[in-house]
Design an enzyme around this catalytic site. Structure first.
Site, short mmCIF file in Angstrom:
data_model
loop_
_atom_site.label_atom_id
_atom_site.label_comp_id
_atom_site.label_asym_id
_atom_site.label_seq_id
_atom_site.Cartn_x
_atom_site.Cartn_y
_atom_site.Cartn_z
N CYS A 1 43.40 33.54 48.76
CA CYS A 1 43.20 34.34 49.96
C CYS A 1 44.19 35.51 49.94
O CYS A 1 45.38 35.31 49.74
CB CYS A 1 43.43 33.47 51.20
SG CYS A 1 43.36 34.38 52.76
N ASN B 1 53.81 33.07 14.93
CA ASN B 1 53.03 34.24 15.30
C ASN B 1 52.21 34.73 14.11
O ASN B 1 52.50 34.40 12.96
CB ASN B 1 53.96 35.37 15.79
CG ASN B 1 53.45 36.04 17.04
OD1 ASN B 1 52.38 35.72 17.55
ND2 ASN B 1 54.22 36.99 17.55
N HIS C 1 51.13 33.86 34.68
CA HIS C 1 50.28 35.00 35.03
C HIS C 1 49.03 34.59 35.82
O HIS C 1 48.11 35.39 35.97
CB HIS C 1 49.88 35.77 33.78
CG HIS C 1 51.03 36.52 33.16
ND1 HIS C 1 50.99 37.03 31.87
CD2 HIS C 1 52.25 36.84 33.65
CE1 HIS C 1 52.16 37.62 31.61
NE2 HIS C 1 52.92 37.52 32.67
#
Length: 273
Positions: free
Chosen positions: A155, A240, A147
């Site tokens: 740019c 988790n 990500h």
């Protein structure tokens, strides 16, 4: 860039074993199932926001769908950037400043993954959905930021990527092109393709063990990685705070704070090598 990526993947591919054969060989230890002792296992780790939350990195996404009181469409889409680049830059400037505060440090989970990479070397690959640099600061090197990265800009015309630690102003331009173009955060926005997907899917097809840490299981394509890894015979593990949306897909599951369950898992894993 492409050759470097495939060089990294070729190292991850070394010593490929018979994946299907090991599915019939399990050792049961209390509540965990681990593959029969494999020679040179290849480990692919996916991390999400949950691993950085204990370091003080806010997840930003609230229950009402707002990010820091902003609509996602306004601060995390190409259309939002086109409408109001100043708002978008201000939003990411604040995140960049927060990341560089002295109290924001890698936690025990980050350090455990660095320890795991040190032990496995080229047989370890870390794919992260996070745009912070806490994995690097902990010591991980073989990383794909699917990500993007908060401490980089690119740019908007050529795509050239630049290191950037300070604020970005709307008037800041990249001079790599014939005509200076606006800089944008080097992050993947909604509606954009995540980075490194070809390399990630190739790695999933070769992994002996797939571990997901601190992920919600809501966001695709990352939520589908566990299914992809299982198709190719990998043993799958979820670490988790609570079961993710795709938790039922995993063979092995450990729940609790990342700073607790990740070091415990890594220590047991390394003792079994």
């Amino acid at each position: 860039m492409q050759s470097r990526r495939f060089h990294r993947l070729s190292r991850f591919r070394k010593n490929k074993r018979l994946l299907r054969e090991r599915l019939r060989q399990r050792i049961f230890f209390r509540d965990r199932v681990v593959p029969e002792m494999m020679e040179n296992p290849r480990v692919l780790v996916l991390t999400g926001a949950g691993i950085s939350a204990e370091s003080g990195i806010r997840t930003f996404r609230a229950a009402d769908g707002l990010w820091e009181e902003h609509r996602v469409e306004d601060v995390a889409t190409p259309e939002g950037f086109a409408r109001n680049p100043g708002l978008v830059q201000t939003f990411y400037n604040a995140r960049r400043q927060q990341l560089q505060q002295p109290e924001i440090q890698p936690n025990a989970a980050h350090l455990a993954l660095a320890k795991l990479e040190e032990a496995l070397g080229d047989r370890f690959l870390l794919v992260t959905q996070n745009i912070d640099n806490l994995h690097e600061r902990a010591g991980n090197r073989n990383i794909i930021h699917m990500h993007g990265e908060l401490l980089k800009v690119r740019c908007s015309q050529s795509g050239q990527i630049l290191e950037w630690n300070g604020d970005v102003m709307p008037e800041d331009k990249c001079h790599c092109c014939q005509f200076p173009a606006p800089l944008r955060p080097h992050v993947v926005w909604f509606g954009e393709m995540p980075l490194g997907m070809d390399e990630i899917y190739m790695a999933l097809s070769m992994a002996d063990i797939f571990i997901a840490i601190g992920t919600s299981g809501h966001v695709y394509p990352a939520a589908g990685f566990v299914h992809e890894a299982k198709l190719h015979g990998a043993h799958t593990v979820e670490l988790n705070l609570e079961p993710s949306q795709v938790g039922s897909e995993f063979e092995e599951k450990h729940y609790g704070p990342a700073s607790q369950v990740v070091p415990e898992f890594v220590d047991k894993f390394l003792k079994g090598l």
